[in-house]
Design an enzyme around this catalytic site. Structure first.
Site, PDB file in Angstrom:
ATOM      1  N   ASP A 135       0.415   4.324   7.534  1.00  0.00           N
ATOM      2  CA  ASP A 135       1.641   3.524   7.605  1.00  0.00           C
ATOM      3  C   ASP A 135       2.062   3.190   6.182  1.00  0.00           C
ATOM      4  O   ASP A 135       1.348   2.489   5.457  1.00  0.00           O
ATOM      5  CB  ASP A 135       1.379   2.248   8.408  1.00  0.00           C
ATOM      6  CG  ASP A 135       2.661   1.535   8.799  1.00  0.00           C
ATOM      7  OD1 ASP A 135       3.748   2.024   8.443  1.00  0.00           O
ATOM      8  OD2 ASP A 135       2.571   0.488   9.468  1.00  0.00           O
ATOM      9  N   ASP A 140       8.191   6.873   8.229  1.00  0.00           N
ATOM     10  CA  ASP A 140       7.202   6.250   7.351  1.00  0.00           C
ATOM     11  C   ASP A 140       5.832   6.058   7.994  1.00  0.00           C
ATOM     12  O   ASP A 140       5.023   5.272   7.501  1.00  0.00           O
ATOM     13  CB  ASP A 140       7.729   4.902   6.849  1.00  0.00           C
ATOM     14  CG  ASP A 140       7.883   3.873   7.959  1.00  0.00           C
ATOM     15  OD1 ASP A 140       7.846   4.265   9.144  1.00  0.00           O
ATOM     16  OD2 ASP A 140       8.049   2.676   7.651  1.00  0.00           O
ATOM     17  N   GLU A 141       5.543   6.786   9.054  1.00  0.00           N
ATOM     18  CA  GLU A 141       4.210   6.662   9.641  1.00  0.00           C
ATOM     19  C   GLU A 141       3.834   7.926  10.402  1.00  0.00           C
ATOM     20  O   GLU A 141       4.692   8.646  10.919  1.00  0.00           O
ATOM     21  CB  GLU A 141       4.114   5.442  10.564  1.00  0.00           C
ATOM     22  CG  GLU A 141       5.045   5.496  11.758  1.00  0.00           C
ATOM     23  CD  GLU A 141       4.859   4.327  12.718  1.00  0.00           C
ATOM     24  OE1 GLU A 141       3.707   3.944  12.986  1.00  0.00           O
ATOM     25  OE2 GLU A 141       5.884   3.817  13.199  1.00  0.00           O
TER      26      GLU A 141
END
Length: 419
Positions: free
Chosen positions: A10, A107-108
């Site tokens: 993350d 973003d993860e």
């Protein structure tokens, strides 16, 4: 079968961190916020650096309130090309450790390292991965290590920024169960309120609550949520891109609107953007939802299931307009959103025609004409930019919108998609 080893990577304050990585001499160590146009009174903070968060700046805080809390806050306009570029580099680096990667959003991602080199020492692998992301891309991240996706996701949230946390059956009662029920991934505010009414205050309370009691409150989701609270999650990684389950777009208005008439053009533009992405994915849907946020930051969401699938902007606009007129609040409105859910692929689906879809002699059916016209519009926009062509109706109403935000996160090449 060996115990699965799943990492959840993350990225920390990703949008803000990308700007710091790109221009460290300008932004490193400073409180920054990625936001809509700071010159307008309704700009909204999308994300903030940890320096800004320590000063009380949090999304989706209005820019004026953020500046009141942190007068030296540095405001940065969103740059989605920059974020996509860094995201691709992050995921490429993760794939150097294992090919089994599931991209969740920009973003993860999840990475299964069970059989990867070093997978028998997942904490050491997580440290190496986190270190390379920081050294090579100058981006901070948090990593969760666990035997399944749910626990890995929960673990990565426990120690930010730049944390590494392992969560498993042994330490779950100590680390996971004391958390408030609202902190559980998959439990939204509405579900949390229902659970609290029956005495479920923590994730541990959910883990031991009777399934019969939970079933009366949660319905079909009861068994799944109880299993996850007990650390059980058999879901495999989805390493192939999955078609989106919904596509939506929302926008914050530069000036609060008191009636739908004031924003009719904005809603048309939202519908045009949504259906354009639906065409890109080659999907259609019957569930139309609208969102309204008033000046007190209260968000209301309403949806309707239509008798037939929609895939054209005009069809979506008519359905969205009917919903907005039905639920328009008494307070002035600052944000509008439109989405289509329950998507199904166009291929193999029968499309119901209306009475007016029949073609004139030697001509094309109306639906096919619309399809060709809209695809030509998509080609022009792809070449010259999303604003190169706009529908005439979308030119009325509030034109100076502060910040638009897409909600189909599955593809990194979506122009407005953001988390």
């Amino acid at each position: 079968m060996p115990t699965r080893k799943i990492l959840h990577i993350d990225m920390n304050a990703f949008y803000a961190s990308c700007h710091v990585a790109e221009e460290p001499e300008r932004y490193a160590g400073r409180p920054i916020a990625v936001a809509g146009d700071p010159a307008t009174r309704h700009g909204v903070v999308v994300t903030a650096s940890y320096e800004a968060r320590a000063r009380g700046v949090k999304p989706p805080m209005p820019v004026q309130r953020a500046l009141a809390r942190c007068p030296d806050l540095v405001l940065v306009r969103p740059n989605f090309d920059l974020y996509r570029s860094y995201a691709r580099r992050v995921f490429a680096l993760v794939r150097e450790f294992t090919p089994d990667v599931e991209i969740v959003s920009i973003d993860e991602c999840f990475a299964e390292v069970t059989r990867a080199p070093g997978g028998d020492r997942p904490l050491e692998l997580a440290r190496r991965l986190q270190g390379r992301i920081l050294d090579e891309l100058r981006l901070p991240s948090s990593v969760g290590v666990a035997p399944n996706k749910f626990l890995a996701k929960m673990a990565s949230d426990m120690n930010k920024p730049m944390g590494i946390t392992e969560l498993n059956a042994e330490n779950m009662p100590l680390l996971l169960w004391p958390l408030p029920i609202e902190h559980m991934h998959g439990v939204g505010p509405s579900t949390a309120r229902r659970l609290r009414r029956i005495g479920v205050q923590t994730i541990g309370d959910l883990a031991v609550q009777s399934l019969d009691v939970l079933g009366r409150v949660l319905g079909p989701r009861a068994a799944e949520l109880k299993a996850r609270a007990n650390g059980v999650d058999p879901r495999p990684l989805e390493t192939e891109p999955q078609p989106p389950k919904s596509v939506g777009h929302s926008i914050t208005l530069a000036v609060d609107a008191r009636s739908f008439d004031e924003v009719e053009g904005v809603v048309m533009d939202l519908c045009d953007r949504v259906t354009s992405r639906m065409r890109r994915y080659e999907v259609m849907g019957r569930v139309v939802a609208v969102s309204v946020r008033d000046r007190h930051m209260r968000t209301m969401r309403h949806q309707d299931t239509l008798p037939k699938h929609v895939r054209h902007a005009s069809e979506l606009f008519q359905a969205a307009k009917a919903l907005f007129l039905r639920v328009w609040p008494s307070e002035p409105v600052r944000l509008l959103g439109v989405s289509v859910e329950g998507l199904v692929p166009l291929s193999g689906q029968g499309v119901q025609l209306s009475l007016w879809d029949t073609a004139a002699p030697g001509g094309l059916p109306r639906n096919e004409k619309l399809e060709r016209l809209e695809r030509v519009m998509d080609e022009v926009r792809a070449k010259f930019g999303p604003s190169a062509l706009r529908l005439a109706r979308s030119l009325s109403g509030h034109k100076d919108d502060v910040h638009g935000r897409g909600t189909s996160l599955e593809r990194l090449d979506d122009e407005e998609d953001a988390k």
